[in-house]
Design an enzyme around this catalytic site. Structure first.
Site, PDB file in Angstrom:
ATOM      1  N   CYS A   1       3.991  28.202   1.602  1.00 51.94           N
ATOM      2  CA  CYS A   1       3.283  29.490   1.604  1.00 51.94           C
ATOM      3  C   CYS A   1       1.809  29.289   1.316  1.00 51.94           C
ATOM      4  O   CYS A   1       0.957  30.038   1.786  1.00 51.94           O
ATOM      5  CB  CYS A   1       3.922  30.454   0.605  1.00 51.94           C
ATOM      6  SG  CYS A   1       3.771  29.918  -1.090  1.00 51.94           S
TER       7      CYS A   1
ATOM      8  N   ASP B   1       0.813  -1.206   0.000  1.00 50.92           N
ATOM      9  CA  ASP B   1       0.000   0.000   0.000  1.00 50.92           C
ATOM     10  C   ASP B   1       0.850   1.261   0.000  1.00 50.92           C
ATOM     11  O   ASP B   1       0.357   2.328   0.263  1.00 50.92           O
ATOM     12  CB  ASP B   1      -0.927   0.001   1.211  1.00 50.92           C
ATOM     13  CG  ASP B   1      -0.148  -0.074   2.504  1.00 50.92           C
ATOM     14  OD1 ASP B   1       1.092   0.053   2.462  1.00 50.92           O
ATOM     15  OD2 ASP B   1      -0.765  -0.250   3.560  1.00 50.92           O
TER      16      ASP B   1
END
Lengths: 328, 653
Positions: B190, B133
């Site tokens: 940001c 996975d």
């Protein structure tokens, strides 16, 4: 881990935890529909055991109908075959042997009821409580009859079998069947099947006419499955270690299907007679997964279903839906 | 009656014998793994070994058929092997006399553990089945199997979609790493801190805020700023005050509530207003609106029952405020060691906290849609839907590919390198909506290797960076380990070692090199045009890296540690898959699940790329922008890969 959701009943909480990863796929509404649906399994074979496994795990209750003696399971062990440790317990039928295993798989579903009837005695009264009926290794005549009964009750019926590397499903979705197509995450308005043929009619279509633009010859898997059903109809049983392929050859002659070395050979028929309905766990796993998806589509009403057969060629690792109808 | 008679009649006597005498390695005992164990045991395989480090969770029970509620908390591989062992059909009389004993052996551990799982270990097996996975483990098994020359049958599912493929070096077919692998979901910091535009951005922010308040080291949060630093954000002072109150004994709950209100005021009103005043959002499509004081006050004085609030409805902004006050007050009452340091999707308080903080932020920034706790959990915890049916289909197809490989092995005998699977095995796709010609399962030819694959083609890797800025330590961590998947790299420059690690390595000798920048390393250092050799004995991999020095980075490329691996210009769309036999199934072919995620939802890293940020993403041949990865796993599971808890945060604004 703290879970302070004490206001909700314990059972509901448990269900949402256990089914979380699938509810995130098909939504709570579909899960609720699944919870209130029941599937009747007529004969539990390696093929249908896979369907039971998938749907019981997902939260759809099963009822078992299989009066055959437990010896019928001996040559095709599957996920619900009783464990070695319980060999000493003498079960009266396949259904009884499988029942405790099914109940163990999903405790939320409670008891797994048994319908004590032989295939030929099943009628409208027996089928009316189920949303979907899945049969395996039953005579074609019975399948046709049950499909008619189911169709009248607006239930969906499937005949599913794996044989050797192949698998086939014949479906009966019903005249009034509607589904909601998916467009990405959007669900469109309900619509009927583009083309509906009742099972009793499409199995009468001569095999040489079951072709389309993608299959210039009748699909081999479908032809082989019909040969098996024909053998069963003529002898009362599915072939096993059989060397004589006369019945199958005669059948194909009547259906105007010619044998050739490329598409469908005499060896294919010999192999079919020898292995009969012998099932490979891997093939059952694939077909059982596909049919599981189809039944979830039907129960949730979401997604376009396969119409009217599903064919699996495990040797090529390909599977497709094929609309059996007479080519004009 | 011989329970395997039917299988023998279908596959033949020789093949059945091969099944009964082969040794199979299964990596992963989750959704696909359980299905594989069932198919293998029922088919009569007698020697199967399973590697898995996970334990059973309640949310596994809807598909991991070998597990029951009483198994929750136990290792998956152990329970899986026990159950599967008992499913191998028992043969009568003397039929099993000449056959090997039935062994289903569990290895509870991480396949990336090079001390246990190495090339000789892999070479014991006829073939390897992957039921994984995560990309890291897949990459590891890929390299081990390539090095060992052992066929690998890889599979992955997401919801209704699934893929199966076969990897085998001598057959000249593509390996797992011939194509781009998204290892992490990255978001420029940001975006998270100042310009969120999607729910996931505010959820990531909420997880960081959780850390800022509750982690023992506040500096672990990307929202942390030093109060003594240059212009700290307005919220830092109130945050530090709240942190102090939280862990002081005997603090009046009212004081906590008041401090929480201050923090919320700072986060959702003052700081937003400050940024607006500075003209930060002048050019933005949407301008944020500070939270109204009325909402804040109403929420703070609310007496609603927070713990049992609806998990599926969307909370009002007032209720979100009330939730936050409740969460922090609840934490204040708990012993400190019982409050999780980082977000965990399975922790009720943490989940309520993140739902509320992220929705308030989405509200402020006008981001749609707001999330219920249930849906926020899906995003925050990277939950990928998983169902039994798709896993059953893929596992069955894997075993069918297995049969083809074993059949070929019968023909070729022990000649490992003589095995050619190119035209025998297939790349298989399983889709929800059938193709035009009705296909639900399509099989196509395996692709040839990518000639530029550094893993299976030993291709030279061009690397561009500033050799006067990058230290050896960063080079090892960011480029060799994270980007290129090395476990135990040895670096050789001009014939001399400058770094080695792992079993028996003399790391101390080279430790002094770690802090040096590349150009100042011994043996002349790594300069413009240098060719560096990197070996990894644990995965039998040797690569040559050709270095290009670049000290001027512009625009997007400016971040703290910029580098470019590969020389192709950034491109994010893969060339379309060549389908030979059938037209490509539109839905699935675009993004093979095997390459992005696996069966087991929560352990995985999902790929969710913001279109605007796509250019900043990491791809083969692309510039790597170290940024923030999203991961939301329980602490116990975090040990899965060595990279999981390394969150990298690089300022780019």
């Amino acid at each position: 881990m703290t879970t302070n959701n004490t206001a909700a009943p314990t059972k509901a909480l448990k269900e949402s935890d256990i089914y979380d990863r699938q509810i995130r796929l098909w939504g709570a509404e579909s899960q609720a529909k699944m919870k209130s649906s029941k599937v009747l399994y007529v004969n539990i074979t390696g093929t249908s055991a896979e369907v039971i496994k998938n749907l019981v795990l997902a939260g759809i209750a099963a009822t078992l109908c299989d009066t055959r003696p437990v010896e019928a399971m001996a040559d095709a062990p599957h996920f619900f075959s009783p464990p070695k440790t319980s060999k000493k317990v003498k079960y009266s039928s396949v259904a009884h042997a499988v029942k405790p295993m099914v109940e163990d798989l999903n405790m939320l579903l409670g008891e797994c009821p048994i319908l004590e009837k032989s295939v030929s005695n099943l009628g409208a009264d027996d089928l009316k409580d189920y949303t979907v009926i899945v049969a395996s290794q039953i005579p074609l005549a019975q399948a046709t009859r049950l499909a008619q009964v189911a169709s009248k009750l607006k239930k969906q019926f499937y005949l599913a079998d794996c044989f050797g590397f192949n698998g086939a499903v014949l479906t009966e979705l019903g005249q009034d069947y509607h589904f909601r197509p998916e467009q990405g995450k959007k669900l469109l308005e309900p619509q009927p099947l583009k083309e509906y043929l009742p099972l009793e009619e499409y199995v009468k279509v001569p095999l040489h006419l079951t072709v389309n633009r993608f299959h210039k010859k009748p699909p081999k898997v479908y032809v082989l499955y019909r040969c098996l059903l024909e053998y069963q109809a003529k002898t009362g049983m599915f072939p096993s270690q059989e060397e004589d392929i006369t019945i199958m050859q005669d059948f194909l002659k009547g259906q105007q299907v010619e044998l050739d070395d490329e598409h469908l050979s005499k060896e294919d028929l010999q192999q079919l007679a020898k292995a009969g309905v012998a099932q490979l766990p891997a093939v059952c796993s694939v077909l059982g997964g596909m049919l599981g998806n189809e039944i979830i589509k039907v129960i949730s009403g979401k997604g376009e279903p396969a119409n009217n057969t599903i064919l699996l060629d495990g040797g090529l690792c390909k599977a497709w839906t094929f609309l059996v109808k007479a080519k004009k | 009656m011989n329970p395997l008679a039917g299988i023998e009649a279908t596959v033949g006597k020789d093949m059945l014998h091969k099944i009964q005498t082969s040794k199979i390695l299964l990596v992963g005992g989750g959704g696909i793994g359980c299905e594989l164990l069932k198919d293998l045991s029922l088919s009569g395989f007698r020697h199967v070994e399973v590697i898995d480090l996970d334990t059973i969770d309640i949310s596994n029970l809807n598909r991991q058929l070998l597990f029951r509620s009483q198994h929750v908390g136990m290792p998956k591989c152990t329970v899986g092997c026990q159950v599967a062992h008992d499913m191998v059909p028992e043969l009568e009389g003397g039929e099993s006399d000449n056959l090997p004993e039935v062994i289903y052996k569990a290895h509870h551990g991480n396949v990336c553990d090079a001390s246990k799982f190495h090339v000789p270990f892999i070479q014991q097996f006829n073939l390897v089945l992957n039921a994984l996975d995560n990309v890291e483990a897949r990459r590891r098994v890929n390299r081990l199997c390539l090095a060992a020359g052992v066929p690998l049958v890889e599979a992955g599912t997401t919801g209704y979609l699934g893929q199966v493929t076969v990897i085998h070096k001598p057959s000249q077919v593509a390996c797992y790493e011939c194509k781009t692998q998204e290892t992490q979901k990255v978001y420029p910091i940001c975006t998270i801190r100042s310009t969120p535009s999607m729910p996931v951005h505010t959820i990531v922010w909420g997880k960081e805020l959780y850390k800022l308040l509750f982690h023992s080291k506040e500096g672990e949060s990307m929202l942390y700023e030093d109060l003594e630093g240059e212009e700290p954000s307005t919220y830092m002072e109130s945050v530090m005050k709240l942190r102090k109150l939280l862990w002081d004994e005997g603090t009046d709950p009212k004081a906590i509530a008041a401090a929480v209100e201050e923090v919320l005021q700072a986060l959702y009103v003052t700081e937003i207003q400050k940024q607006l005043d500075m003209g930060r959002y002048k050019a933005a499509k949407k301008t944020p609106t500070p939270l109204s004081n009325d909402t804040l006050q109403k929420g703070c004085s609310s007496s609603e029952d927070c713990a049992s609030a609806s998990t599926t409805n969307i909370w009002s902004t007032e209720h979100c405020v009330a939730q936050l006050v409740d969460c922090v007050c609840m934490a204040a009452k708990m012993p400190r060691n019982e409050v999780l340091e980082s977000f965990d999707k399975d922790d009720d308080m943490a989940m309520r906290f993140v739902t509320a903080t992220s929705n308030l932020r989405s509200h402020v920034f006008g981001i749609d849609p707001l999330q219920s706790l249930y849906s926020a959990k899906g995003i925050a915890g990277n939950i990928i839907p998983a169902i039994a049916t798709t896993n059953a289909i893929c596992a069955g197809l894997q075993v069918l590919q297995c049969f083809k490989i074993l059949k070929e092995q019968i023909l070729k005998g022990d000649n490992r390198d003589g095995l050619d699977l190119k035209d025998i095995c297939k790349y298989i796709n399983c889709i929800r909506n059938n193709t035009r010609n009705g296909l639900y399962i399509t099989a196509s030819q395996l692709e040839p290797p990518n000639p530029n694959c550094f893993v299976c083609k030993n291709a030279n890797i061009p690397l561009t960076l500033d050799v006067n800025e990058f230290t050896l330590e960063l080079f090892l961590k960011l480029i060799l380990k994270k980007r290129l998947g090395f476990e135990e790299p040895t670096i050789i420059l001009g014939g001399d070692f400058i770094w080695e690690e792992g079993d028996g390595a003399d790391s101390e000798e080279y430790e002094s090199n770690l802090k040096k920048v590349l150009s100042k390393l011994p043996c002349g250092g790594i300069q413009h045009g240098s060719v560096v050799e990197v070996d990894d004995a644990s995965q039998n991999l040797t690569i040559q890296v050709t270095v290009t020095h670049q000290d001027v980075w512009e625009g997007d490329e400016v971040d703290d540690n910029p580098f470019i691996v590969g020389d192709a210009p950034p491109h994010r769309h893969e060339p379309p898959r060549k389908e030979t036999a059938e037209p490509p199934p539109a839905a699935a072919a675009a993004k093979p699940a095997t390459e992005e995620d696996g069966d087991d939802d929560d352990d995985d890293i999902i790929v969710m790329i913001d279109e605007d940020e796509a250019k900043a993403q990491t791809e083969n041949g692309d510039k790597k922008r170290p940024a923030l990865d999203v991961e939301g796993e329980a602490p116990a599971k975090r040990a899965k890969t060595s990279h999981d808890d390394e969150i990298e945060v690089i300022e780019i604004d």
